[in-house]
Design a protein around this motif. Structure first.
Motif, mmCIF file in Angstrom:
data_model
loop_
_atom_site.group_PDB
_atom_site.id
_atom_site.type_symbol
_atom_site.label_atom_id
_atom_site.label_comp_id
_atom_site.label_asym_id
_atom_site.label_seq_id
_atom_site.Cartn_x
_atom_site.Cartn_y
_atom_site.Cartn_z
ATOM 1 N N ARG A 20 14.416 -15.275 -44.649
ATOM 2 C CA ARG A 20 15.574 -16.086 -44.299
ATOM 3 C C ARG A 20 16.391 -16.433 -45.544
ATOM 4 N NH1 ARG A 20 19.753 -16.947 -41.541
ATOM 5 N NH2 ARG A 20 20.523 -19.038 -41.760
ATOM 6 N N LEU A 21 15.735 -16.653 -46.670
ATOM 7 C CA LEU A 21 16.421 -16.999 -47.916
ATOM 8 C C LEU A 21 17.326 -15.864 -48.395
ATOM 9 C CD1 LEU A 21 16.778 -19.165 -50.061
ATOM 10 C CD2 LEU A 21 14.776 -18.236 -51.226
ATOM 11 N N GLU A 22 17.004 -14.636 -48.050
ATOM 12 C CA GLU A 22 17.848 -13.500 -48.453
ATOM 13 C C GLU A 22 19.235 -13.597 -47.822
ATOM 14 O OE1 GLU A 22 15.758 -9.979 -47.306
ATOM 15 O OE2 GLU A 22 14.080 -10.403 -48.639
ATOM 16 N N PHE A 23 19.317 -14.093 -46.590
ATOM 17 C CA PHE A 23 20.595 -14.132 -45.875
ATOM 18 C C PHE A 23 21.619 -15.066 -46.518
ATOM 19 C CE2 PHE A 23 23.252 -16.115 -42.598
ATOM 20 C CZ PHE A 23 23.992 -15.014 -42.227
ATOM 21 N N PRO A 24 21.315 -16.357 -46.756
ATOM 22 C CA PRO A 24 22.362 -17.226 -47.311
ATOM 23 C C PRO A 24 22.682 -16.961 -48.776
ATOM 24 C CG PRO A 24 20.356 -18.481 -47.029
ATOM 25 C CD PRO A 24 20.123 -17.109 -46.427
ATOM 26 N N GLU A 25 21.910 -16.125 -49.432
ATOM 27 C CA GLU A 25 22.211 -15.825 -50.832
ATOM 28 C C GLU A 25 23.176 -14.649 -50.989
ATOM 29 O OE1 GLU A 25 18.395 -15.706 -52.806
ATOM 30 O OE2 GLU A 25 18.580 -17.850 -53.189
ATOM 31 N N ARG A 26 23.540 -14.010 -49.890
ATOM 32 C CA ARG A 26 24.538 -12.934 -49.949
ATOM 33 C C ARG A 26 25.930 -13.546 -49.904
ATOM 34 N NH1 ARG A 26 22.420 -9.273 -45.101
ATOM 35 N NH2 ARG A 26 22.674 -11.304 -44.161
ATOM 36 N N PRO A 27 26.867 -13.002 -50.656
ATOM 37 C CA PRO A 27 28.234 -13.528 -50.594
ATOM 38 C C PRO A 27 28.884 -13.149 -49.265
ATOM 39 C CG PRO A 27 28.133 -11.649 -52.070
ATOM 40 C CD PRO A 27 26.733 -11.931 -51.627
ATOM 41 N N GLU A 28 29.189 -14.130 -48.459
ATOM 42 C CA GLU A 28 29.802 -13.919 -47.156
ATOM 43 C C GLU A 28 30.880 -14.964 -46.946
ATOM 44 O OE1 GLU A 28 28.957 -11.589 -44.794
ATOM 45 O OE2 GLU A 28 27.344 -10.733 -45.991
ATOM 46 N N SER A 29 31.747 -14.731 -45.977
ATOM 47 C CA SER A 29 32.764 -15.690 -45.616
ATOM 48 C C SER A 29 33.147 -15.463 -44.166
ATOM 49 C CB SER A 29 33.995 -15.550 -46.512
ATOM 50 O OG SER A 29 34.985 -16.474 -46.123
ATOM 51 N N PHE A 30 33.618 -16.506 -43.522
ATOM 52 C CA PHE A 30 34.143 -16.357 -42.162
ATOM 53 C C PHE A 30 35.484 -15.640 -42.187
ATOM 54 C CE2 PHE A 30 31.819 -20.509 -41.591
ATOM 55 C CZ PHE A 30 30.768 -19.969 -40.877
ATOM 56 N N PHE A 31 36.159 -15.730 -43.308
ATOM 57 C CA PHE A 31 37.512 -15.187 -43.432
ATOM 58 C C PHE A 31 37.570 -14.253 -44.628
ATOM 59 C CE2 PHE A 31 37.630 -19.632 -42.007
ATOM 60 C CZ PHE A 31 38.006 -19.413 -40.683
ATOM 61 N N ASP A 32 38.413 -13.252 -44.513
ATOM 62 C CA ASP A 32 38.543 -12.328 -45.640
ATOM 63 C C ASP A 32 39.989 -11.906 -45.806
ATOM 64 O OD1 ASP A 32 39.040 -10.099 -43.825
ATOM 65 O OD2 ASP A 32 36.891 -10.054 -43.488
ATOM 66 N N LEU A 52 34.917 -23.539 -44.118
ATOM 67 C CA LEU A 52 34.236 -22.955 -45.270
ATOM 68 C C LEU A 52 33.495 -24.016 -46.084
ATOM 69 C CD1 LEU A 52 36.853 -20.288 -46.392
ATOM 70 C CD2 LEU A 52 34.703 -19.923 -45.165
ATOM 71 N N ARG A 53 34.071 -25.214 -46.195
ATOM 72 C CA ARG A 53 33.381 -26.304 -46.914
ATOM 73 C C ARG A 53 32.086 -26.686 -46.213
ATOM 74 N NH1 ARG A 53 37.023 -31.344 -48.543
ATOM 75 N NH2 ARG A 53 35.053 -32.070 -49.389
ATOM 76 N N ILE A 54 32.149 -26.804 -44.894
ATOM 77 C CA ILE A 54 30.960 -27.165 -44.117
ATOM 78 C C ILE A 54 29.904 -26.065 -44.224
ATOM 79 C CG2 ILE A 54 30.112 -27.526 -41.763
ATOM 80 C CD1 ILE A 54 32.906 -28.913 -41.260
ATOM 81 N N ALA A 55 30.351 -24.818 -44.127
ATOM 82 C CA ALA A 55 29.414 -23.698 -44.248
ATOM 83 C C ALA A 55 28.761 -23.674 -45.623
ATOM 84 C CB ALA A 55 30.136 -22.378 -43.971
ATOM 85 N N ARG A 56 29.542 -23.962 -46.677
ATOM 86 C CA ARG A 56 28.994 -23.979 -48.033
ATOM 87 C C ARG A 56 27.916 -25.067 -48.165
ATOM 88 N NH1 ARG A 56 32.700 -25.680 -52.974
ATOM 89 N NH2 ARG A 56 33.789 -23.756 -52.530
ATOM 90 N N ALA A 57 28.202 -26.252 -47.654
ATOM 91 C CA ALA A 57 27.236 -27.355 -47.743
ATOM 92 C C ALA A 57 25.968 -27.042 -46.946
ATOM 93 C CB ALA A 57 27.875 -28.649 -47.240
ATOM 94 N N THR A 58 26.135 -26.470 -45.772
ATOM 95 C CA THR A 58 24.982 -26.099 -44.950
ATOM 96 C C THR A 58 24.156 -25.037 -45.653
ATOM 97 O OG1 THR A 58 26.207 -26.622 -42.934
ATOM 98 C CG2 THR A 58 24.298 -25.178 -42.695
ATOM 99 N N ASN A 59 24.834 -24.060 -46.218
ATOM 100 C CA ASN A 59 24.166 -22.981 -46.933
ATOM 101 C C ASN A 59 23.345 -23.528 -48.104
ATOM 102 O OD1 ASN A 59 23.963 -20.920 -49.109
ATOM 103 N ND2 ASN A 59 25.021 -19.616 -47.636
ATOM 104 N N ARG A 60 23.936 -24.422 -48.874
ATOM 105 C CA ARG A 60 23.209 -25.010 -50.015
ATOM 106 C C ARG A 60 21.991 -25.795 -49.558
ATOM 107 N NH1 ARG A 60 28.363 -27.115 -53.535
ATOM 108 N NH2 ARG A 60 28.868 -25.102 -54.440
ATOM 109 N N ALA A 61 22.152 -26.592 -48.513
ATOM 110 C CA ALA A 61 21.034 -27.398 -48.007
ATOM 111 C C ALA A 61 19.919 -26.488 -47.487
ATOM 112 C CB ALA A 61 21.519 -28.337 -46.907
ATOM 113 N N GLU A 62 20.290 -25.434 -46.776
ATOM 114 C CA GLU A 62 19.274 -24.522 -46.254
ATOM 115 C C GLU A 62 18.523 -23.821 -47.381
ATOM 116 O OE1 GLU A 62 18.664 -20.805 -43.179
ATOM 117 O OE2 GLU A 62 20.699 -21.353 -43.748
ATOM 118 N N ARG A 63 19.257 -23.334 -48.377
ATOM 119 C CA ARG A 63 18.592 -22.667 -49.499
ATOM 120 C C ARG A 63 17.666 -23.613 -50.247
ATOM 121 N NH1 ARG A 63 23.165 -20.069 -52.913
ATOM 122 N NH2 ARG A 63 24.052 -22.046 -52.352
ATOM 123 N N ARG A 64 18.105 -24.864 -50.452
ATOM 124 C CA ARG A 64 17.266 -25.848 -51.143
ATOM 125 C C ARG A 64 15.979 -26.089 -50.350
ATOM 126 N NH1 ARG A 64 20.988 -29.236 -52.343
ATOM 127 N NH2 ARG A 64 21.029 -30.238 -50.317
#
Length: 77
Positions: A20-32, A52-64
């Protein structure tokens, strides 16, 4: 992941969080922009920036949390 606590072997419990940790560590975005994912501050539309701000915060919390689980500091609480 909630059922992982039922596995008696810690190595087995670590397989899913490690994957699961592999997924949020890839550079992704909802928009391109073409092939390039947009960074949080780039969209001109405020609701896109908010998503994008909410996704970034969620991503950081999940990785931590995943790292804490994998290093054992969160295992026996």
């Amino acid at each position: 992941m909630a059922s992982l606590s039922l596995l008696p072997d810690g190595a087995e419990r670590g397989v899913v969080p490690r994957r699961r940790l592999e997924f949020p560590e890839r550079p992704e975005s909802f928009f391109d922009e073409g092939e390039r994912p947009l960074r949080t501050e780039e969209p001109s539309e405020p609701y896109h920036r908010g998503m994008l701000r909410i996704a970034r915060a969620t991503n950081r919390a999940e990785r931590r949390w995943l790292r804490e689980m994998l290093d054992g500091s969160e295992q026996d609480r």
